[in-house]
Design a protein around this motif. Structure first.
Motif, PDB file in Angstrom:
ATOM      1  N   ARG A   1      12.374  87.543  42.103  1.00  0.00           N
ATOM      2  CA  ARG A   1      12.088  88.848  41.500  1.00  0.00           C
ATOM      3  C   ARG A   1      10.671  88.846  40.920  1.00  0.00           C
ATOM      4  NH1 ARG A   1      12.612  89.642  35.968  1.00  0.00           N
ATOM      5  NH2 ARG A   1      13.060  87.749  34.797  1.00  0.00           N
ATOM      6  N   MET A   2       9.701  88.714  41.779  1.00  0.00           N
ATOM      7  CA  MET A   2       8.296  88.693  41.377  1.00  0.00           C
ATOM      8  C   MET A   2       7.553  89.759  42.159  1.00  0.00           C
ATOM      9  SD  MET A   2       7.593  84.596  41.194  1.00  0.00           S
ATOM     10  CE  MET A   2       8.355  83.586  39.902  1.00  0.00           C
ATOM     11  N   SER A   3       6.776  90.571  41.470  1.00  0.00           N
ATOM     12  CA  SER A   3       6.119  91.704  42.115  1.00  0.00           C
ATOM     13  C   SER A   3       4.733  91.363  42.647  1.00  0.00           C
ATOM     14  CB  SER A   3       6.017  92.878  41.133  1.00  0.00           C
ATOM     15  OG  SER A   3       5.239  92.507  40.003  1.00  0.00           O
ATOM     16  N   SER A   4       4.333  90.106  42.575  1.00  0.00           N
ATOM     17  CA  SER A   4       3.055  89.685  43.143  1.00  0.00           C
ATOM     18  C   SER A   4       3.136  88.207  43.480  1.00  0.00           C
ATOM     19  CB  SER A   4       1.898  89.939  42.172  1.00  0.00           C
ATOM     20  OG  SER A   4       1.955  89.021  41.088  1.00  0.00           O
ATOM     21  N   ASN A   5       2.215  87.741  44.299  1.00  0.00           N
ATOM     22  CA  ASN A   5       2.203  86.325  44.653  1.00  0.00           C
ATOM     23  C   ASN A   5       1.490  85.473  43.614  1.00  0.00           C
ATOM     24  OD1 ASN A   5       3.712  86.363  46.990  1.00  0.00           O
ATOM     25  ND2 ASN A   5       1.945  86.675  48.348  1.00  0.00           N
ATOM     26  N   GLY A   6       0.819  86.119  42.674  1.00  0.00           N
ATOM     27  CA  GLY A   6       0.098  85.346  41.664  1.00  0.00           C
ATOM     28  C   GLY A   6       1.004  84.388  40.905  1.00  0.00           C
ATOM     29  N   ASP A   7       2.154  84.902  40.434  1.00  0.00           N
ATOM     30  CA  ASP A   7       3.088  84.040  39.706  1.00  0.00           C
ATOM     31  C   ASP A   7       3.715  83.001  40.630  1.00  0.00           C
ATOM     32  OD1 ASP A   7       2.516  85.350  37.402  1.00  0.00           O
ATOM     33  OD2 ASP A   7       4.417  86.434  37.253  1.00  0.00           O
ATOM     34  N   ARG A   8       3.939  83.369  41.873  1.00  0.00           N
ATOM     35  CA  ARG A   8       4.511  82.408  42.824  1.00  0.00           C
ATOM     36  C   ARG A   8       3.584  81.212  43.019  1.00  0.00           C
ATOM     37  NH1 ARG A   8       6.109  87.487  45.077  1.00  0.00           N
ATOM     38  NH2 ARG A   8       8.367  87.623  45.428  1.00  0.00           N
ATOM     39  N   HIS A   9       2.272  81.479  43.147  1.00  0.00           N
ATOM     40  CA  HIS A   9       1.321  80.379  43.286  1.00  0.00           C
ATOM     41  C   HIS A   9       1.399  79.437  42.083  1.00  0.00           C
ATOM     42  CE1 HIS A   9      -0.254  82.286  46.785  1.00  0.00           C
ATOM     43  NE2 HIS A   9      -0.935  83.240  46.155  1.00  0.00           N
ATOM     44  N   LYS A  10       1.481  80.014  40.877  1.00  0.00           N
ATOM     45  CA  LYS A  10       1.532  79.195  39.657  1.00  0.00           C
ATOM     46  C   LYS A  10       2.807  78.358  39.608  1.00  0.00           C
ATOM     47  CE  LYS A  10      -1.124  82.591  36.968  1.00  0.00           C
ATOM     48  NZ  LYS A  10      -1.069  83.545  35.828  1.00  0.00           N
ATOM     49  N   VAL A  11       3.932  78.968  39.999  1.00  0.00           N
ATOM     50  CA  VAL A  11       5.209  78.246  39.973  1.00  0.00           C
ATOM     51  C   VAL A  11       5.187  77.073  40.948  1.00  0.00           C
ATOM     52  CG1 VAL A  11       7.646  78.430  40.588  1.00  0.00           C
ATOM     53  CG2 VAL A  11       6.589  80.212  39.185  1.00  0.00           C
ATOM     54  N   LEU A  12       4.740  77.324  42.165  1.00  0.00           N
ATOM     55  CA  LEU A  12       4.740  76.271  43.177  1.00  0.00           C
ATOM     56  C   LEU A  12       3.824  75.117  42.777  1.00  0.00           C
ATOM     57  CD1 LEU A  12       4.697  78.476  46.403  1.00  0.00           C
ATOM     58  CD2 LEU A  12       6.619  77.180  45.476  1.00  0.00           C
ATOM     59  N   GLU A  13       2.715  75.442  42.143  1.00  0.00           N
ATOM     60  CA  GLU A  13       1.810  74.374  41.707  1.00  0.00           C
ATOM     61  C   GLU A  13       2.378  73.624  40.507  1.00  0.00           C
ATOM     62  OE1 GLU A  13      -2.931  73.628  41.042  1.00  0.00           O
ATOM     63  OE2 GLU A  13      -2.163  75.659  40.694  1.00  0.00           O
ATOM     64  N   ALA A  14       2.941  74.352  39.529  1.00  0.00           N
ATOM     65  CA  ALA A  14       3.455  73.706  38.321  1.00  0.00           C
ATOM     66  C   ALA A  14       4.618  72.771  38.624  1.00  0.00           C
ATOM     67  CB  ALA A  14       3.879  74.767  37.309  1.00  0.00           C
ATOM     68  N   PHE A  15       5.445  73.114  39.627  1.00  0.00           N
ATOM     69  CA  PHE A  15       6.598  72.278  39.964  1.00  0.00           C
ATOM     70  C   PHE A  15       6.292  71.281  41.084  1.00  0.00           C
ATOM     71  CE2 PHE A  15       8.697  75.677  37.660  1.00  0.00           C
ATOM     72  CZ  PHE A  15       9.687  75.006  36.954  1.00  0.00           C
ATOM     73  N   GLY A  16       5.005  71.125  41.404  1.00  0.00           N
ATOM     74  CA  GLY A  16       4.590  70.089  42.332  1.00  0.00           C
ATOM     75  C   GLY A  16       4.833  70.372  43.792  1.00  0.00           C
ATOM     76  N   VAL A  17       5.020  71.632  44.168  1.00  0.00           N
ATOM     77  CA  VAL A  17       5.257  71.947  45.581  1.00  0.00           C
ATOM     78  C   VAL A  17       3.957  71.939  46.371  1.00  0.00           C
ATOM     79  CG1 VAL A  17       6.118  73.678  47.204  1.00  0.00           C
ATOM     80  CG2 VAL A  17       7.317  73.284  45.040  1.00  0.00           C
ATOM     81  N   ALA A  18       2.955  72.651  45.875  1.00  0.00           N
ATOM     82  CA  ALA A  18       1.655  72.708  46.549  1.00  0.00           C
ATOM     83  C   ALA A  18       0.627  73.259  45.576  1.00  0.00           C
ATOM     84  CB  ALA A  18       1.728  73.578  47.803  1.00  0.00           C
ATOM     85  N   ALA A  19      -0.616  72.861  45.779  1.00  0.00           N
ATOM     86  CA  ALA A  19      -1.689  73.331  44.910  1.00  0.00           C
ATOM     87  C   ALA A  19      -1.967  74.802  45.181  1.00  0.00           C
ATOM     88  CB  ALA A  19      -2.947  72.508  45.146  1.00  0.00           C
ATOM     89  N   GLY A  20      -2.458  75.476  44.151  1.00  0.00           N
ATOM     90  CA  GLY A  20      -2.727  76.890  44.280  1.00  0.00           C
ATOM     91  C   GLY A  20      -3.720  77.207  45.375  1.00  0.00           C
TER      92      GLY A  20
END
Length: 539
Positions: A201-220
């Motif tokens: 439930r995110m209206s932009s990819n900006g937060d998705r980039h931050k989440v993926l980087e913070a949890f070690g999935v991939a760098a922004g």
């Protein structure tokens, strides 16, 4: 599951699924059985809205009213339903504001939509997540994108439509191939509404980039190049991992404990110093409770479309008519009518501070006026909106009739009782003596006159101009022959204010005056209201 668990979103998701089947797959309506979601009606929205940009003054709905004026009633209803879809996701716009907007646009069709319709209930319009200020201020861009998107969707066969709304992968690939017209948020909102078990439930990819980087999935810097589908699938894999680690599916990236990982809280405020023994600390009262004294200043803060103007009506009534507000709290139409009445009376003013709004507009300034008789240009001091409100607030009734007065059916006349700047003594004499005086007529006695021609004869015999178009003739004719006992007179101060109201109680009489004083035309008046300072004519 990526369904938001902290709020009852089931009604919203059920409404979205109903809309997808009735409107996207078929061409029906979310509010009825009409055929609205058609290429024909979408083409009208493209013609009259998308290709008819209005950059003039006015709010979103005011411009929309004008843009849709040439459209068919069904196309206007479609715009209302399109707005309804856009409003399903964002939670930074209140349900009441959303509902009012949808009802207002539907009304453009010439029909009213039932405000109790289940699809515009608070539960359906509560929202899923914030769309941010950009979504509201750029609402027209989202509409443009949606019109193009749905037009392309309607080019597909019925079988293809049914398949797309049930298959995330196919839908994600399809929507990615459509013209985006910028970084539109609605594409994220729509993916969530159709596939809440896959899309966060995110209206932009900006937060998705931050989440993926913070949890070690991939760098922004890496995820910046990913497609929406790649990001969605990476977020889903991360969710499944975290659900396994935490032993629960009730996880949300905007709530603890997950939010603390990718959006650390700001540094907490320092704790207050300890309270010495025996000292009692009382918290200041910041709110205004009904029946108390309202604060002198109130600020309603928020981005466009969040209901500031809507709530300003309630705030105005809290101050000006709290009894009415309490009695009609659930009747929005009645509240709006009462507010509009107070606004017409000059008790409420809306001011838009823009670049051309000046001190002269707000406080006072000079205004050029042309004399209707001589054509000469003169400059008058005109009060601005703030000064008018201040003066109206301090006005006192210094004289008032002792009993209620019925104005029904009475004729009303305007009198000045002398020039407000140079002849205040005339005004004071009239108020104190209980009569009204007219300065036109050269101080002559018109007691025997019964017609306008009689008045002209008296003026000519005295060597005065007596053309039928002369204002002196018109004024004397009205005051002597037309005003009747029982009529009302409003005493003006300039063209924009008044300072007294009276009832005519006697016939015309001539009042002898000192030499050079022309205020000899007299009518006895019972003064019903006399004000300490003049009020704006709106009152």
């Amino acid at each position: 599951m990526s369904r938001y668990h902290d709020r009852g979103v089931a009604p919203i998701l059920h409404a979205a699924a109903t809309w997808a089947e009735r409107c996207l797959v078929r061409d029906s309506s979310i509010f009825g059985d009409e055929s609205l979601w058609t290429t024909e009606h979408l083409a009208q929205l493209d013609r009259y809205f998308v290709r008819n940009l209005d950059e003039g003054d006015g709010g979103f709905y005011e411009k929309l009213d004008k843009q849709l004026a040439p459209a068919d009633p069904a196309a206007r209803k479609l715009m209302a339903e399109l707005l309804w879809v856009l409003y399903l996701f964002p939670s930074n716009l209140g349900a009441r504001s959303k509902r009012d907007g949808v009802l207002r646009v539907w009304q453009l069709s010439g029909n009213a939509l039932d405000p109790e319709h289940p699809m515009v209930s608070d539960a359906v319009l509560a929202g899923i997540g914030s769309g941010g200020m950009a979504f509201l201020s750029g609402r027209w861009r989202e509409i443009n994108y949606a019109v193009g998107l749905f037009t392309a969707f309607k080019q597909l066969s019925g079988t293809e439509r049914s398949s797309l709304v049930l298959d995330y992968a196919r839908f994600a690939d399809w929507i990615a191939a459509q013209a985006r017209q910028g970084n539109r948020q609605f594409r994220h909102m729509l993916r969530y509404l159709l596939f809440p078990d896959v899309v966060e439930r995110m209206s932009s990819n900006g937060d998705r980039h931050k989440v993926l980087e913070a949890f070690g999935v991939a760098a922004g810097r890496e995820t910046e190049d990913w497609t929406d589908r790649q990001i969605d699938e990476a977020m889903l894999a991360l969710r499944q991992r975290l659900e396994s680690e935490h032993g629960t599916k009730d996880l949300d990236f905007y709530l603890a404990p997950l939010v603390n990982t990718w959006r650390p809280e700001e540094e907490p405020e320092p704790a207050p110093p300890p309270v010495p023994p025996g000292v009692v600390v009382r918290e200041p009262k910041l709110e205004w409770k009904a029946g108390g004294t309202p604060p002198l200043n109130q600020i309603l803060f928020g981005p466009p479309g969040t209901g500031k103007t809507y709530h300003a009506i309630d705030k105005a009534l809290e101050i000006l008519d709290p009894t009415f507000l309490r009695a009609h709290a659930a009747d929005r139409a009645a509240l709006k009518v009462r507010f509009d009445t107070l606004a017409r009376e000059g008790l409420v003013q809306f001011v838009t501070f823009h670049q051309s709004f000046s001190y002269e507009d707000f406080v006072e300034g000079l205004r050029a006026e042309s004399d209707s008789e001589t054509g000469a240009l003169r400059y008058e001091v005109v009060d601005g909106v703030f000064k008018r409100l201040c003066e109206a607030a301090q006005v006192r009734v210094v004289q008032e009739a002792p009993v209620p007065f019925d104005v029904t059916g009475r004729r009303i006349w305007k009198l000045s009782l002398g020039d407000a700047l140079t002849e205040q003594h005339i005004y004071r004499e009239c108020i104190n003596s209980g009569y009204a005086l007219l300065g036109y007529g050269a101080g002559l006695d018109f007691s025997g006159c019964t017609t306008r021609d009689d008045i002209r004869t008296v003026l000519r015999q005295a060597g005065q101009s007596a053309e039928s178009t002369d204002f002196a003739v018109t004024a004397a004719n009205a005051f002597v022959l037309q005003v009747k006992p029982g009529d009302l007179v409003v005493v003006s101060e300039g063209n924009l204010k008044f300072r007294a109201i009276g009832q005519v109680t006697g016939d015309y009489r001539h009042l002898p005056r000192p030499e050079g004083d022309t205020y000899a035309q007299c009518r006895n008046v019972r003064w019903l209201r006399v004000y300490s300072t003049a009020l704006p004519i709106e009152r």
